[in-house]
Structures are given as C-alpha cells and as structure tokens.
Design a protein around this motif. Structure first.
Motif, short mmCIF file in Angstrom:
data_model
loop_
_atom_site.label_atom_id
_atom_site.label_comp_id
_atom_site.label_asym_id
_atom_site.label_seq_id
_atom_site.Cartn_x
_atom_site.Cartn_y
_atom_site.Cartn_z
N UNK A 186 0.83 -1.21 0.00
CA UNK A 186 0.00 0.00 0.00
C UNK A 186 0.86 1.26 0.00
N UNK A 187 1.95 1.21 0.79
CA UNK A 187 2.85 2.35 0.83
C UNK A 187 3.50 2.60 -0.53
N UNK A 188 3.89 1.51 -1.20
CA UNK A 188 4.51 1.64 -2.53
C UNK A 188 3.51 2.18 -3.55
N UNK A 189 2.27 1.71 -3.45
CA UNK A 189 1.23 2.19 -4.39
C UNK A 189 0.97 3.68 -4.18
N UNK A 190 0.86 4.11 -2.92
CA UNK A 190 0.61 5.52 -2.64
C UNK A 190 1.78 6.38 -3.11
N UNK A 191 3.00 5.89 -2.91
CA UNK A 191 4.16 6.63 -3.38
C UNK A 191 4.16 6.76 -4.89
N UNK A 192 3.79 5.64 -5.56
CA UNK A 192 3.74 5.66 -7.02
C UNK A 192 2.69 6.65 -7.51
N UNK A 193 1.53 6.69 -6.83
CA UNK A 193 0.48 7.63 -7.23
C UNK A 193 0.92 9.08 -7.03
N UNK A 194 1.61 9.33 -5.92
CA UNK A 194 2.10 10.69 -5.69
C UNK A 194 3.11 11.11 -6.74
N UNK A 195 4.01 10.17 -7.08
CA UNK A 195 5.01 10.49 -8.09
C UNK A 195 4.35 10.75 -9.45
N UNK A 196 3.33 9.96 -9.76
CA UNK A 196 2.61 10.18 -11.03
C UNK A 196 1.91 11.55 -11.04
N UNK A 197 1.32 11.91 -9.87
CA UNK A 197 0.64 13.20 -9.78
C UNK A 197 1.62 14.35 -9.96
N UNK A 198 2.79 14.22 -9.34
CA UNK A 198 3.82 15.27 -9.49
C UNK A 198 4.29 15.36 -10.93
#
Length: 220
Positions: A186-198
C-alpha cells in the motif's frame, strides 16, 4: 526432581516384585496361621506401594512440562499395575478364607448337628461367592484395559493439542507477515500515485509554458 521420581520408581519396581512373590506364596501355604501372617504382610506392602505412588504423583506436579507427560503416563501404568495386584491379592485372600472355612468351621458345623440340606446350601453359597469373585475379576480386567486405552487416547490428544498450538502460532506469524507485506504494498502504491501526480503536474506546467511562449512569439 526427576532423580527423586526415578528413585521412587525403582523402589516401586522392587516392591511390586515382592508383592507378586508374596501372593504366590500365599496361594501355596497350607497352614492357616501362616496365611494370616502372610495376608498382613501383603496388606502392608500394598499400603506402602500406594504411599509411594502418592509421593510420586506429588513430585510429578513440580516437573517441567516437557517431561511431565511421560512421567504421568508411567504413573498411570504403575497405578493400574498396583490395582491388578490388589485384585489378585483379594482373590487369593478370598480363596484362602473359603479354604479356611471349609477346613475348620464347616467341620465344626457338621459335627454340631447341621443338617445335610444346610450343608448343601453353605456349599452353594461358597460357590456363588467364588463365581461372583471371578466375575468381579473379569470386570476389573475390563476396567484396566479401558483405563489403559483412555490413557493412550489422552496422550494422543495431548500430542495433537501441542501440534495444533504450533500450527496456530505459525499461522499467526504468517498472518502478521501478510499484514506487513500488505502495508508495504500500500505504501509503494501511494508513493507511485504521488510520483505520477507530481509528474503530471510538471508536464502540465511545461505544456502551459510552451503554449504561452509560442503564443507570445506569434502575437508579437
């Protein structure tokens, strides 16, 4: 602690061997007075055996769980053996009493004028007592066999319970590992989503800047 229990076991083994030998002597003794002395001696030995088993049971309560099951199973066997010897002694004592009755009291009753019918009834009663004793012996053997089977089943259940406890502990560990893995995912998925948003925001800004620059160049 275990050395004391083993000492009790050795004393018990010697004592049961003596009881077995003394019961055999009782069956072969011809004299009434000697038989009475022998019966008293065997009674004392059985009482001593009961006391030994009681002391052994108290000591077993204080041993560690790793060896407690083994000692408990052995104690159950010793108790069953002493019960068997006690019943064997009781049968031998009953036979002795019948013989003593037949050889002395019955002769005295005969000479004192007891009728043949009464004598016959006395003999029938003696035979019924003997048959009842035999049935009790068979029933006691069945009880011992049932007790032995019950002890074996309890030991198996105890072993299965330990296996279930071990399996349950492993399942808890596996479940905790899965929870931890889920949290990491879950932490990796959230990090990936944040990076995609940025990244999407940077691209958007870049596109806006390019369009604005192109528009400014064209209009001016």
């Amino acid at each position: 602690m275990t050395s004391l229990i083993e000492s009790y076991e050795q004393q018990y083994s010697v004592l049961t061997a003596e009881i077995t030998s003394e019961i055999g002597k009782l069956k072969r003794m011809p004299a009434d007075s000697e038989k009475r002395e022998q019966i008293r001696a065997i009674n004392a030995s059985i009482d001593e055996g009961l006391e030994l088993l009681e002391q052994m049971g108290l000591e077993i309560q204080d041993v560690d769980s790793a060896t407690k099951s083994s000692f408990t199973s052995r104690l159950n066997c010793y108790q069953a053996e002493l019960k068997r010897l006690t019943q064997e002694f009781q049968n031998a004592k009953n036979e002795t009493q019948i013989q003593m009755y037949d050889s002395s009291d019955f002769d005295e009753l005969t000479t004192s004028g007891i009728s043949s019918g009464q004598q016959r009834r006395l003999l029938d009663n003696s035979e019924r007592i003997e048959r009842t004793g035999n049935r009790l012996t068979e029933g006691y053997k069945t009880i011992l066999e049932t007790e032995s089977i019950g002890a074996s089943i309890l030991q198996d259940l105890s072993s299965q319970r330990e296996t279930l406890k071990t399996s349950r502990a492993r399942l808890r560990e596996a479940n905790e590992d899965l929870r931890q893995s889920s949290r990491i995912m879950n932490s990796m998925i959230m990090r990936s989503l944040r990076e995609r948003a940025v990244l999407f925001g940077v691209i958007t800004i870049f596109v806006v800047v390019v369009i604005s620059t192109f528009y400014y160049a064209v209009t001016h």
